[in-house]
Every structure is written in structure tokens, then in C-alpha cells.
Design a protein around this motif. Sequence first.
Motif, PDB file in Angstrom:
ATOM      1  N   GLU A   2       0.833  -1.210   0.000  1.00 33.65           N
ATOM      2  CA  GLU A   2       0.000   0.000   0.000  1.00 33.65           C
ATOM      3  C   GLU A   2       0.869   1.262   0.000  1.00 33.65           C
ATOM      4  O   GLU A   2       0.562   2.232  -0.708  1.00 33.65           O
ATOM      5  CB  GLU A   2      -0.918   0.015   1.226  1.00 33.65           C
ATOM      6  N   GLU A   3       1.971   1.236   0.780  1.00 39.46           N
ATOM      7  CA  GLU A   3       2.867   2.397   0.841  1.00 39.46           C
ATOM      8  C   GLU A   3       3.569   2.617  -0.503  1.00 39.46           C
ATOM      9  O   GLU A   3       3.696   3.749  -0.967  1.00 39.46           O
ATOM     10  CB  GLU A   3       3.904   2.211   1.947  1.00 39.46           C
ATOM     11  N   ARG A   4       4.014   1.526  -1.135  1.00 37.61           N
ATOM     12  CA  ARG A   4       4.672   1.645  -2.441  1.00 37.61           C
ATOM     13  C   ARG A   4       3.713   2.208  -3.482  1.00 37.61           C
ATOM     14  O   ARG A   4       4.068   3.085  -4.284  1.00 37.61           O
ATOM     15  CB  ARG A   4       5.208   0.280  -2.891  1.00 37.61           C
ATOM     16  N   GLN A   5       2.471   1.698  -3.448  1.00 39.18           N
ATOM     17  CA  GLN A   5       1.469   2.173  -4.404  1.00 39.18           C
ATOM     18  C   GLN A   5       1.163   3.653  -4.186  1.00 39.18           C
ATOM     19  O   GLN A   5       1.029   4.424  -5.145  1.00 39.18           O
ATOM     20  CB  GLN A   5       0.192   1.340  -4.280  1.00 39.18           C
ATOM     21  N   LYS A   6       1.077   4.045  -2.919  1.00 41.08           N
ATOM     22  CA  LYS A   6       0.767   5.436  -2.603  1.00 41.08           C
ATOM     23  C   LYS A   6       1.915   6.359  -3.024  1.00 41.08           C
ATOM     24  O   LYS A   6       1.678   7.456  -3.546  1.00 41.08           O
ATOM     25  CB  LYS A   6       0.484   5.583  -1.106  1.00 41.08           C
TER      26      LYS A   6
END
Length: 321
Positions: A32-36
Motif C-alpha cells: 500500500e505504501e509503495r502504491q501510494k
Amino acid sequence: MNPKLIKFLKIILPLALGVFLIWYSISSASPEERQKTLQYISEADPKWILLSITMGIISHLSRAYRWNFLLKPLGYSTKLSNSFMAVMIGYLANLGIPRSGEILRGGTISTYENIPFKKAFGTIISERVIDLLMLLLITAITLLFQSKDLLIYLQEKIANPIVTLIVLVGLIASGILFLKIIKTSKNPILIKLRDFGYGILEGVKSISKIKQKGGFIFHTILIWSLYVAMFYVIKYTVPETSSLSIGPILATFIAGSIAMSTTNGGIGAFPIAIAAVLFLFDVEKPAGEAFGWILWGSQTAINIILGALSFLFLPIVNREK
């Protein structure tokens, strides 16, 4: 240890550290952090990136123009185009081999303006001294704004101050002893080294002989004001950082400056350092890393492009030499 091995390690270790930090930054983040982070980068407003890049280019031009103030007392009037392209070639070289840019920059201006390398290199050392003083000044100003947060960061990233002081004193003592030996030595190699050192010293002393002191001070302030401004406008590319005041921006500037010296051109280390400081100001990690990657990526890209073009056009512009 083999000198060639030492030279190889000096080149490869900072690059390897940068690659490791990139891997660590990616692997330690959740999906989720990478996508964000990628979303922040992809949705960044290009006009602010373009403005930051423009400021960066103007700062490089200003640095090249200021350099001429140091060369004139030595009896050399250089073309601004040659000075600018030498500066950009230096920045490009630093991305591959740390600190090699200063040597290549001095060699470039020496080749195309017929300036002895040792004198040109001496003026570059003078620049670095001024740059260090400006960084210390900005750090002092930052402490007035964000003393607690910046001190926390420095304590985490800088070695024990007592150990640092001992090492510094040891280096100074070794330097003084070496100078005493080389000053009285009859060894031909040391004599050549002494003469080269005197040439560098003459270049360093050029700063005290500047006639256009007002112009030199103006460009010094302009260069560092643009550096800070480059950080400031990038905050508008990420929604979570757009409301940050000048205090947090100055804190990220100091952290970014430290990170730039740890790996080749700050690769890997720069976004991590920026995110670490911004986290102190309640900016989530993906937003902080996006801020760092946008700033680092845009400035590095323009340095690569202008550096490569400088390599191409320097011989063309100076084809009569």
C-alpha cells in the motif's frame, strides 16, 4: 592494501550503498505504501517540477558566473559558456565517482581556458569553503526555527560528537606534521608536490583578491537562496506537504545536503533522509519519499542531460583551440 583496490572501493562502495538504500526503501514499505508513493509521484503537478528545475539551472549559471570572480584575480578572463559547461560536467562526474567532479571541472577549464590546473583547482577549493560556511549558516538559521526536530535527526545520523572531534583533531595534527615535512624536504617527488600545493594555495587566496566583492556575495546568496527555493516549490507537488512552513523545509534541506555526501549524488539516501525528517512533522512516509524522489529525480535528470550536452558542445564551441 593495494592502491588500485582502495580506489575501486571508493568508487563502488558509495554506489553500492545507494543501490542498497533503494532496495531497502522499497522492500521495507508495504504494498500500500509503495502504491501510494508511486501515485504521489505520478500525480505531481509538472509546473512546480519545472519551476524547481529552472531554479536549479539558474543556480548553476550563477555558480559559473561567480567562479569567474575567483579566476580574474589570477589573471584569467573565462567565457561564461566554458565555466558553465565545466560546472555541469563536474556535477555529472559526481554521480559516477564521488568528489571526482571537482577534479574534472578544474581539468576542463584548464584545457579550454589555458589556466594551470593547480590554480583552477585552488579556486574550486575556495568555493567549497564558502559553500560549507553557507551550509553552516543555513543550519544555524534552521536551528532557530526547528531546533528540537533537527537535533533529533542529526543525533541519529551523525557519529558521536566526541569521536568526531578526536578524528578531526587527529587529521589536523597529521596535516600539520605532513606540511612541516614537505616544506623542508629535498625529495624530488615531494618538491613537485610542494610546488603543486603552492599553486593550489594561490588559487585559494584568490578569494581575498576579488575586486567585485559585492557581485561575489550577491551570487553566493542567490545560489543558496535558489537551493532552498527548489525544495520549497516541490512541496506543492505532494498534497500532504503543500502546507509545510519554511521551518520544516529548511530542516529537509539540511538533511538532503547531508544525504548528498553519503552516496553518489545522493542516490537512494536522499529520499530516505527527506522522508525521515518530514515524518517528524507528521508527514506520512509515502508522501515524504515521494517529495524526495521528485526533487532528486528532476534535479539529477537535468544534471545528466546538461552534463552530457556539455561534453558534446565544449569541443564544438572551442573548436579554434
